[in-house]
Scaffold this motif. Structure first.
Motif, PDB file in Angstrom:
ATOM      1  N   LEU A  38     -11.897   2.863   8.261  1.00  0.00           N
ATOM      2  CA  LEU A  38     -12.840   3.977   8.258  1.00  0.00           C
ATOM      3  C   LEU A  38     -12.155   5.333   8.318  1.00  0.00           C
ATOM      4  CD1 LEU A  38     -15.583   2.482  10.603  1.00  0.00           C
ATOM      5  CD2 LEU A  38     -15.534   2.542   8.096  1.00  0.00           C
ATOM      6  N   LEU A  39     -10.830   5.349   8.530  1.00  0.00           N
ATOM      7  CA  LEU A  39     -10.069   6.593   8.519  1.00  0.00           C
ATOM      8  C   LEU A  39      -9.221   6.758   7.273  1.00  0.00           C
ATOM      9  CD1 LEU A  39      -8.675   7.392  12.112  1.00  0.00           C
ATOM     10  CD2 LEU A  39     -10.094   8.847  10.654  1.00  0.00           C
ATOM     11  N   LEU A  40      -9.261   5.771   6.385  1.00  0.00           N
ATOM     12  CA  LEU A  40      -8.499   5.918   5.148  1.00  0.00           C
ATOM     13  C   LEU A  40      -8.966   7.168   4.397  1.00  0.00           C
ATOM     14  CD1 LEU A  40      -8.413   2.258   3.749  1.00  0.00           C
ATOM     15  CD2 LEU A  40      -6.493   3.552   4.702  1.00  0.00           C
ATOM     16  N   PRO A  41      -8.044   7.956   3.837  1.00  0.00           N
ATOM     17  CA  PRO A  41      -8.468   9.122   3.051  1.00  0.00           C
ATOM     18  C   PRO A  41      -9.437   8.689   1.948  1.00  0.00           C
ATOM     19  CG  PRO A  41      -6.103   9.166   3.413  1.00  0.00           C
ATOM     20  CD  PRO A  41      -6.579   7.827   3.907  1.00  0.00           C
ATOM     21  N   GLY A  42     -10.546   9.343   1.885  1.00  0.00           N
ATOM     22  CA  GLY A  42     -11.561   8.975   0.906  1.00  0.00           C
ATOM     23  C   GLY A  42     -12.665   8.116   1.482  1.00  0.00           C
ATOM     24  N   SER A  43     -12.540   7.704   2.747  1.00  0.00           N
ATOM     25  CA  SER A  43     -13.570   6.838   3.325  1.00  0.00           C
ATOM     26  C   SER A  43     -14.904   7.551   3.493  1.00  0.00           C
ATOM     27  CB  SER A  43     -13.106   6.274   4.665  1.00  0.00           C
ATOM     28  OG  SER A  43     -12.856   7.310   5.593  1.00  0.00           O
ATOM     29  N   PHE A  44     -14.924   8.869   3.329  1.00  0.00           N
ATOM     30  CA  PHE A  44     -16.213   9.574   3.386  1.00  0.00           C
ATOM     31  C   PHE A  44     -17.128   9.147   2.243  1.00  0.00           C
ATOM     32  CE2 PHE A  44     -12.983  12.357   1.492  1.00  0.00           C
ATOM     33  CZ  PHE A  44     -13.516  12.590   0.233  1.00  0.00           C
ATOM     34  N   PHE A  45     -16.553   8.503   1.218  1.00  0.00           N
ATOM     35  CA  PHE A  45     -17.388   7.962   0.146  1.00  0.00           C
ATOM     36  C   PHE A  45     -18.259   6.813   0.644  1.00  0.00           C
ATOM     37  CE2 PHE A  45     -14.130   9.995  -2.549  1.00  0.00           C
ATOM     38  CZ  PHE A  45     -14.962  10.694  -3.409  1.00  0.00           C
ATOM     39  N   PHE A  46     -17.903   6.237   1.790  1.00  0.00           N
ATOM     40  CA  PHE A  46     -18.712   5.163   2.358  1.00  0.00           C
ATOM     41  C   PHE A  46     -20.097   5.646   2.794  1.00  0.00           C
ATOM     42  CE2 PHE A  46     -14.742   2.624   3.799  1.00  0.00           C
ATOM     43  CZ  PHE A  46     -14.725   1.949   2.599  1.00  0.00           C
ATOM     44  N   VAL A  47     -20.250   6.944   3.010  1.00  0.00           N
ATOM     45  CA  VAL A  47     -21.548   7.470   3.436  1.00  0.00           C
ATOM     46  C   VAL A  47     -22.153   8.356   2.354  1.00  0.00           C
ATOM     47  CG1 VAL A  47     -21.054   7.289   5.890  1.00  0.00           C
ATOM     48  CG2 VAL A  47     -20.423   9.375   4.673  1.00  0.00           C
ATOM     49  N   LEU A  48     -21.689   8.166   1.126  1.00  0.00           N
ATOM     50  CA  LEU A  48     -22.258   8.852  -0.027  1.00  0.00           C
ATOM     51  C   LEU A  48     -22.831   7.811  -0.980  1.00  0.00           C
ATOM     52  CD1 LEU A  48     -19.449  11.507  -0.756  1.00  0.00           C
ATOM     53  CD2 LEU A  48     -21.648  11.891   0.363  1.00  0.00           C
ATOM     54  N   PRO A  49     -23.769   8.183  -1.833  1.00  0.00           N
ATOM     55  CA  PRO A  49     -24.348   7.206  -2.772  1.00  0.00           C
ATOM     56  C   PRO A  49     -23.372   6.879  -3.904  1.00  0.00           C
ATOM     57  CG  PRO A  49     -25.300   9.376  -3.135  1.00  0.00           C
ATOM     58  CD  PRO A  49     -24.435   9.497  -1.920  1.00  0.00           C
ATOM     59  N   GLN A  50     -22.268   6.236  -3.546  1.00  0.00           N
ATOM     60  CA  GLN A  50     -21.229   5.822  -4.487  1.00  0.00           C
ATOM     61  C   GLN A  50     -21.034   4.312  -4.364  1.00  0.00           C
ATOM     62  OE1 GLN A  50     -19.750   8.005  -6.564  1.00  0.00           O
ATOM     63  NE2 GLN A  50     -20.552   9.899  -5.677  1.00  0.00           N
ATOM     64  N   THR A  51     -20.141   3.752  -5.181  1.00  0.00           N
ATOM     65  CA  THR A  51     -19.965   2.299  -5.196  1.00  0.00           C
ATOM     66  C   THR A  51     -18.971   1.796  -4.154  1.00  0.00           C
ATOM     67  OG1 THR A  51     -18.258   2.526  -6.902  1.00  0.00           O
ATOM     68  CG2 THR A  51     -20.523   2.137  -7.642  1.00  0.00           C
ATOM     69  N   GLU A  52     -18.242   2.697  -3.486  1.00  0.00           N
ATOM     70  CA  GLU A  52     -17.196   2.258  -2.566  1.00  0.00           C
ATOM     71  C   GLU A  52     -17.721   1.329  -1.470  1.00  0.00           C
ATOM     72  OE1 GLU A  52     -15.131   5.165  -4.852  1.00  0.00           O
ATOM     73  OE2 GLU A  52     -17.142   5.147  -4.002  1.00  0.00           O
ATOM     74  N   ALA A  53     -18.853   1.670  -0.865  1.00  0.00           N
ATOM     75  CA  ALA A  53     -19.402   0.834   0.205  1.00  0.00           C
ATOM     76  C   ALA A  53     -19.770  -0.547  -0.306  1.00  0.00           C
ATOM     77  CB  ALA A  53     -20.628   1.522   0.821  1.00  0.00           C
ATOM     78  N   LEU A  54     -20.243  -0.617  -1.540  1.00  0.00           N
ATOM     79  CA  LEU A  54     -20.649  -1.901  -2.107  1.00  0.00           C
ATOM     80  C   LEU A  54     -19.459  -2.827  -2.304  1.00  0.00           C
ATOM     81  CD1 LEU A  54     -22.828  -3.720  -3.291  1.00  0.00           C
ATOM     82  CD2 LEU A  54     -22.510  -2.555  -5.496  1.00  0.00           C
ATOM     83  N   PHE A  55     -18.382  -2.319  -2.931  1.00  0.00           N
ATOM     84  CA  PHE A  55     -17.260  -3.246  -3.152  1.00  0.00           C
ATOM     85  C   PHE A  55     -16.502  -3.521  -1.861  1.00  0.00           C
ATOM     86  CE2 PHE A  55     -13.692  -0.371  -3.023  1.00  0.00           C
ATOM     87  CZ  PHE A  55     -13.994   0.772  -3.743  1.00  0.00           C
TER      88      PHE A  55
END
Length: 285
Positions: A53-70
């Motif tokens: 959850l601290l990896l650079p770019g992990s803020f995409f996990f709380v945006l409507p993007q595909t990162e959380a899905l994969f």
């Protein structure tokens, strides 16, 4: 996932954000379970989740993007493998291949898992072909959709080349491209140097954890570095790193406390830099 909500006339940005947060929570639970089984330590598993959850770019996990899905699907697959549920693993692998190319990594992991199981004289069932077949089937469906819509199964590579002057390449080629960025201009230095440093930081992490990480997870990590960074361009490597399942477990099993403390501090700084670049419209795609 959003299509039914679109038919209801709901705000898709809000719905996508809520779905991403939910998928991130579920994916983190799967990650915790996987690392707990690997290490037998709740503290180690919790640390691995913190790293993810601290990896650079992990803020995409709380945006409507595909990162959380994969992220969720990757660890759902690995969790099913650990629980000896090949049918579930095949289903999750199929879905992972549909939403991101790193789903293909899961096929390699399933093959390696089977080889190691045979070396341990374990009797495998025919059903263990499912974790290998699922991601392959997902990739076939994805390519089939491209062929049906565009007449070319690999049309996405053409669009990448036309719009962003980049397409899929091998890991050494990606590093060479980033090094050329460094020698171009001030922006190129930022883009290339940032990405090259990140790639070698991933490799260093795997090296430090190599003696404690199981062979199948270590090879999954090395394959992830090679494959996912073969796709990177501009400064998007951080987003692709979110789809490398072995990075957080590798960090979690680092033996020394000072290594863990330094890692968290460095990640926090890098997270802030990357987020600042994102909100200032840096080329993060």
């Amino acid at each position: 996932l959003l299509r039914p909500f679109a038919l209801l006339g709901l705000n898709l940005w809000l719905v996508g954000t809520v779905l991403s947060i939910g998928l991130t929570a579920v994916g983190t639970l799967f990650l915790y379970r996987c690392v707990y089984r690997l290490s037998g330590s709740g503290r180690t598993a919790a640390f691995a989740c913190a790293v993810q959850l601290l990896l650079p770019g992990s803020f995409f996990f709380v945006l409507p993007q595909t990162e959380a899905l994969f992220y969720c699907l990757n660890f759902a697959f690995l969790d099913a493998m650990q629980r000896d549920k090949p049918g579930q693993a095949g289903l999750f692998g199929l879905q992972a291949s549909l939403c991101r190319a790193n789903g293909v990594l899961l096929t390699g992991y399933a093959v390696l898992w089977a080889i190691l199981a045979l070396r341990r004289n374990r009797r495998l069932r025919v059903s263990w072909l499912l974790p290998m077949a699922g991601p392959v089937a997902g990739l076939a469906v994805y390519l089939g959709i491209n062929w049906a819509v565009y007449g070319n199964a690999f049309q996405f590579t053409i669009y990448q080349q036309q719009h962003w002057n980049h397409s899929f390449c091998l890991f050494p080629q990606a590093v060479a491209i980033m090094c050329r960025y460094i020698g171009s201009d001030s922006v190129g230095i930022y883009i290339g140097l940032w990405t090259v440093v990140l790639i070698f930081a991933e490799l260093l992490l795997l090296v430090l954890a190599s003696r404690r990480l199981p062979p199948d997870w270590l090879l999954l990590g090395l394959a992830g570095v090679a494959m996912m960074n073969g796709q990177t361009w501009l400064i998007s490597a951080q987003r692709y790193a979110l789809g490398m399942p072995a990075l957080a477990p590798a960090a979690g099993i680092l033996a020394r406390r000072w290594q863990k403390a330094v890692l968290l501090a460095v990640l926090a700084v890098l997270w802030g830099i990357y987020f600042a670049a994102f909100v200032n419209h840096a080329p993060i795609y």
